[in-house]
Scaffold this motif. Structure first.
Motif, PDB file in Angstrom:
ATOM      1  N   THR A  67     -93.726 -13.077  42.990  1.00  0.00           N
ATOM      2  CA  THR A  67     -92.311 -12.756  43.216  1.00  0.00           C
ATOM      3  C   THR A  67     -92.160 -11.879  44.449  1.00  0.00           C
ATOM      4  O   THR A  67     -91.183 -11.979  45.176  1.00  0.00           O
ATOM      5  CB  THR A  67     -91.703 -12.016  42.011  1.00  0.00           C
ATOM      6  OG1 THR A  67     -92.495 -10.857  41.730  1.00  0.00           O
ATOM      7  CG2 THR A  67     -91.652 -12.924  40.792  1.00  0.00           C
ATOM      8  N   HIS A  68     -93.122 -10.977  44.666  1.00  0.00           N
ATOM      9  CA  HIS A  68     -93.123 -10.097  45.834  1.00  0.00           C
ATOM     10  C   HIS A  68     -94.485  -9.428  45.888  1.00  0.00           C
ATOM     11  O   HIS A  68     -95.348  -9.685  45.037  1.00  0.00           O
ATOM     12  CB  HIS A  68     -91.971  -9.099  45.782  1.00  0.00           C
ATOM     13  CG  HIS A  68     -91.980  -8.135  44.634  1.00  0.00           C
ATOM     14  ND1 HIS A  68     -92.140  -8.531  43.332  1.00  0.00           N
ATOM     15  CD2 HIS A  68     -91.855  -6.775  44.596  1.00  0.00           C
ATOM     16  CE1 HIS A  68     -92.084  -7.474  42.545  1.00  0.00           C
ATOM     17  NE2 HIS A  68     -91.929  -6.385  43.283  1.00  0.00           N
ATOM     18  N   LEU A  69     -94.681  -8.593  46.909  1.00  0.00           N
ATOM     19  CA  LEU A  69     -96.034  -8.082  47.134  1.00  0.00           C
ATOM     20  C   LEU A  69     -96.209  -6.606  46.792  1.00  0.00           C
ATOM     21  O   LEU A  69     -97.154  -5.967  47.257  1.00  0.00           O
ATOM     22  CB  LEU A  69     -96.460  -8.365  48.591  1.00  0.00           C
ATOM     23  CG  LEU A  69     -97.076  -9.763  48.769  1.00  0.00           C
ATOM     24  CD1 LEU A  69     -96.058 -10.873  48.554  1.00  0.00           C
ATOM     25  CD2 LEU A  69     -97.712  -9.895  50.131  1.00  0.00           C
ATOM     26  N   HIS A  70     -95.326  -6.063  45.959  1.00  0.00           N
ATOM     27  CA  HIS A  70     -95.589  -4.699  45.473  1.00  0.00           C
ATOM     28  C   HIS A  70     -96.908  -4.714  44.700  1.00  0.00           C
ATOM     29  O   HIS A  70     -97.274  -5.708  44.072  1.00  0.00           O
ATOM     30  CB  HIS A  70     -94.438  -4.209  44.573  1.00  0.00           C
ATOM     31  CG  HIS A  70     -93.239  -3.772  45.360  1.00  0.00           C
ATOM     32  ND1 HIS A  70     -91.984  -3.665  44.822  1.00  0.00           N
ATOM     33  CD2 HIS A  70     -93.122  -3.400  46.663  1.00  0.00           C
ATOM     34  CE1 HIS A  70     -91.130  -3.254  45.746  1.00  0.00           C
ATOM     35  NE2 HIS A  70     -91.798  -3.089  46.882  1.00  0.00           N
ATOM     36  N   MET A  71     -97.612  -3.590  44.765  1.00  0.00           N
ATOM     37  CA  MET A  71     -98.989  -3.521  44.267  1.00  0.00           C
ATOM     38  C   MET A  71     -99.128  -3.977  42.812  1.00  0.00           C
ATOM     39  O   MET A  71    -100.120  -4.633  42.461  1.00  0.00           O
ATOM     40  CB  MET A  71     -99.475  -2.067  44.422  1.00  0.00           C
ATOM     41  CG  MET A  71    -100.956  -1.904  44.387  1.00  0.00           C
ATOM     42  SD  MET A  71    -101.737  -2.808  45.737  1.00  0.00           S
ATOM     43  CE  MET A  71    -103.443  -2.449  45.373  1.00  0.00           C
ATOM     44  N   ASP A  72     -98.156  -3.631  41.960  1.00  0.00           N
ATOM     45  CA  ASP A  72     -98.301  -3.999  40.537  1.00  0.00           C
ATOM     46  C   ASP A  72     -98.228  -5.506  40.315  1.00  0.00           C
ATOM     47  O   ASP A  72     -98.535  -5.978  39.222  1.00  0.00           O
ATOM     48  CB  ASP A  72     -97.274  -3.255  39.660  1.00  0.00           C
ATOM     49  CG  ASP A  72     -95.831  -3.422  40.114  1.00  0.00           C
ATOM     50  OD1 ASP A  72     -95.579  -3.439  41.334  1.00  0.00           O
ATOM     51  OD2 ASP A  72     -94.947  -3.522  39.236  1.00  0.00           O
ATOM     52  N   HIS A  73     -97.863  -6.274  41.370  1.00  0.00           N
ATOM     53  CA  HIS A  73     -97.772  -7.733  41.226  1.00  0.00           C
ATOM     54  C   HIS A  73     -98.910  -8.479  41.930  1.00  0.00           C
ATOM     55  O   HIS A  73     -98.979  -9.703  41.848  1.00  0.00           O
ATOM     56  CB  HIS A  73     -96.401  -8.209  41.723  1.00  0.00           C
ATOM     57  CG  HIS A  73     -95.301  -7.621  40.897  1.00  0.00           C
ATOM     58  ND1 HIS A  73     -94.647  -8.325  39.922  1.00  0.00           N
ATOM     59  CD2 HIS A  73     -94.816  -6.355  40.847  1.00  0.00           C
ATOM     60  CE1 HIS A  73     -93.773  -7.517  39.319  1.00  0.00           C
ATOM     61  NE2 HIS A  73     -93.861  -6.320  39.865  1.00  0.00           N
ATOM     62  N   ILE A  74     -99.762  -7.743  42.650  1.00  0.00           N
ATOM     63  CA  ILE A  74    -100.898  -8.405  43.323  1.00  0.00           C
ATOM     64  C   ILE A  74    -102.244  -7.730  43.040  1.00  0.00           C
ATOM     65  O   ILE A  74    -103.277  -8.236  43.454  1.00  0.00           O
ATOM     66  CB  ILE A  74    -100.696  -8.472  44.861  1.00  0.00           C
ATOM     67  CG1 ILE A  74    -100.596  -7.068  45.475  1.00  0.00           C
ATOM     68  CG2 ILE A  74     -99.491  -9.324  45.226  1.00  0.00           C
ATOM     69  CD1 ILE A  74    -100.711  -7.065  47.000  1.00  0.00           C
ATOM     70  N   CYS A 149     -82.100  -9.083  44.068  1.00  0.00           N
ATOM     71  CA  CYS A 149     -81.919  -7.680  44.450  1.00  0.00           C
ATOM     72  C   CYS A 149     -83.108  -6.819  44.026  1.00  0.00           C
ATOM     73  O   CYS A 149     -83.299  -6.537  42.835  1.00  0.00           O
ATOM     74  CB  CYS A 149     -80.621  -7.162  43.820  1.00  0.00           C
ATOM     75  SG  CYS A 149     -80.190  -5.525  44.417  1.00  0.00           S
ATOM     76  N   HIS A 150     -83.923  -6.429  45.020  1.00  0.00           N
ATOM     77  CA  HIS A 150     -85.102  -5.575  44.819  1.00  0.00           C
ATOM     78  C   HIS A 150     -85.584  -5.198  46.221  1.00  0.00           C
ATOM     79  O   HIS A 150     -85.455  -6.016  47.135  1.00  0.00           O
ATOM     80  CB  HIS A 150     -86.188  -6.351  44.052  1.00  0.00           C
ATOM     81  CG  HIS A 150     -87.358  -5.498  43.638  1.00  0.00           C
ATOM     82  ND1 HIS A 150     -87.248  -4.529  42.663  1.00  0.00           N
ATOM     83  CD2 HIS A 150     -88.647  -5.469  44.054  1.00  0.00           C
ATOM     84  CE1 HIS A 150     -88.433  -3.939  42.512  1.00  0.00           C
ATOM     85  NE2 HIS A 150     -89.299  -4.490  43.344  1.00  0.00           N
ATOM     86  N   PRO A 151     -86.151  -4.002  46.429  1.00  0.00           N
ATOM     87  CA  PRO A 151     -86.550  -3.621  47.796  1.00  0.00           C
ATOM     88  C   PRO A 151     -87.603  -4.562  48.392  1.00  0.00           C
ATOM     89  O   PRO A 151     -88.609  -4.854  47.740  1.00  0.00           O
ATOM     90  CB  PRO A 151     -87.131  -2.221  47.606  1.00  0.00           C
ATOM     91  CG  PRO A 151     -86.522  -1.707  46.338  1.00  0.00           C
ATOM     92  CD  PRO A 151     -86.353  -2.923  45.465  1.00  0.00           C
ATOM     93  N   PRO A 170     -89.338 -10.287  37.123  1.00  0.00           N
ATOM     94  CA  PRO A 170     -90.007  -9.045  36.716  1.00  0.00           C
ATOM     95  C   PRO A 170     -89.371  -7.787  37.290  1.00  0.00           C
ATOM     96  O   PRO A 170     -89.354  -6.751  36.639  1.00  0.00           O
ATOM     97  CB  PRO A 170     -91.422  -9.221  37.241  1.00  0.00           C
ATOM     98  CG  PRO A 170     -91.277 -10.162  38.381  1.00  0.00           C
ATOM     99  CD  PRO A 170     -90.174 -11.105  37.999  1.00  0.00           C
ATOM    100  N   ASP A 171     -88.869  -7.873  38.519  1.00  0.00           N
ATOM    101  CA  ASP A 171     -88.301  -6.705  39.193  1.00  0.00           C
ATOM    102  C   ASP A 171     -86.929  -7.109  39.706  1.00  0.00           C
ATOM    103  O   ASP A 171     -86.819  -7.925  40.631  1.00  0.00           O
ATOM    104  CB  ASP A 171     -89.179  -6.279  40.381  1.00  0.00           C
ATOM    105  CG  ASP A 171     -90.545  -5.764  39.964  1.00  0.00           C
ATOM    106  OD1 ASP A 171     -91.156  -6.384  39.067  1.00  0.00           O
ATOM    107  OD2 ASP A 171     -90.997  -4.761  40.529  1.00  0.00           O
ATOM    108  N   HIS A 172     -85.887  -6.522  39.135  1.00  0.00           N
ATOM    109  CA  HIS A 172     -84.542  -7.003  39.463  1.00  0.00           C
ATOM    110  C   HIS A 172     -83.516  -5.930  39.123  1.00  0.00           C
ATOM    111  O   HIS A 172     -83.525  -5.394  38.015  1.00  0.00           O
ATOM    112  CB  HIS A 172     -84.261  -8.268  38.635  1.00  0.00           C
ATOM    113  CG  HIS A 172     -83.003  -8.970  39.004  1.00  0.00           C
ATOM    114  ND1 HIS A 172     -82.242  -9.661  38.084  1.00  0.00           N
ATOM    115  CD2 HIS A 172     -82.365  -9.098  40.199  1.00  0.00           C
ATOM    116  CE1 HIS A 172     -81.192 -10.185  38.700  1.00  0.00           C
ATOM    117  NE2 HIS A 172     -81.243  -9.860  39.972  1.00  0.00           N
TER     118      HIS A 172
END
Ligand SMILES: [Zn+2]
Ligand SMILES: [Zn+2]
Length: 280
Positions: A67-74, A149-151, A170-172
């Motif tokens: 969904t995005h590359l924030h650390m908790d997702h990769i 909508c998420h940074p 997951p992040d929204h």
């Protein structure tokens, strides 16, 4: 049949411990399996390690949808066994960015000093794809993505087969910038992705009070998550991406209070590591 398995339900930071054992301490990772054996992995949080270990040797292609590359997702990516198997084709899908390619952004983590192995030295047959690029298909799945909508560039996914539909958020933070959430459907972040799905897996990180202190951080209060599920008219709602500071009892209390207040017309199952949902 379509089977959805939760391997990581925690937000932000892995949080193992006796106090989080029931809902789980691993960060975001969800497996979706189709009747024809197609394997999708939604995000590569720390939960992906056990998912990789559970795959039968007959699986020779895996598609990871980030969904995005924030650390908790990769963070679990380098510990996903199929990435090190020359007999496996791994496709990684992730949001495009205006600043760098998906490969360059993934290399920031998959290279020393943060990780000992370079992305280019992984032994699998690796293919990277940037989304959104319209709808696409993987095996029997039709997949749609949209920015939400998420940074930073962040997408949500809708995965459909004739047997069922799943939406993954997951992040929204759909309530950001909205005076009285929810507003009309077409102005609600992520609406088209979640519209009428059989199963919605959605961010429910904060209590109402915590949300007030974290406006703009990219997450939902439990209350906002219930409202989003209602706007989208989903059939079954799975709140997850639990805050790392919430123990199992707090998650129970937050979700019970929100369920009582919202009186939802859909089923609600709090996201717990190891839970499975069969559709169709
Ligand atoms: Zn997250
Ligand atoms: Zn995030």
């Amino acid at each position: 049949m379509m089977r959805v398995t939760l391997w990581g339900t925690r937000g932000s930071l892995a949080s193992p411990g006796t106090e989080t054992a029931r809902y789980g301490g691993n960060t975001s990772c969800v497996q979706v399996e189709g009747g024809n054996g197609t394997v999708l992995v939604l995000d590569a949080g720390t939960g992906i390690r056990r998912l990789g270990a559970s795959l039968p040797r007959t699986v020779h292609r895996v598609d990871i949808l980030l969904t995005h590359l924030h650390m908790d997702h990769i963070q679990g990516l380098g510990f996903f066994a199929p990435l090190h198997d020359p007999n496996t084709e791994v496709h990684v899908w992730g949001p495009a960015s205006t600043t760098a390619t998906l490969r360059t952004r993934l290399m920031r983590y998959l290279s020393p000093p943060l990780f000992p192995v370079h992305l280019r030295d992984l032994r699998c047959q690796l293919h990277l794809h940037e989304v959104p690029c319209g709808d696409f298909a993987v095996g029997e799945f039709r997949i749609a993505s949209a920015l939400v909508c998420h940074p930073g560039p962040t997408v949500a996914y809708r995965i459909a087969t004739p047997r069922g539909t799943v939406a993954y958020f997951p992040d929204h933070e759909p309530a950001l910038g909205v005076e009285e959430f929810p507003i009309s459907e077409q102005w609600t972040s992520g609406y088209a992705i979640a519209d009428g799905v059989d199963l919605l897996i959605h961010d429910a990180q904060y209590s109402r009070e915590e949300y007030d202190d974290h406006v703009g951080w990219g997450h939902s209060s439990v209350e906002h998550a219930f409202k989003f599920a209602a706007v989208a008219k989903v059939k079954h709602f799975v709140p997850f991406h639990h805050d790392p500071a919430h123990d199992d009892n707090q998650v129970d209390e937050l979700l019970a209070a929100a369920t009582t207040a919202a009186r939802p017309s859909f089923a609600v199952t709090p996201g717990a590591e190891g839970a499975t949902f069969d559709l169709g």
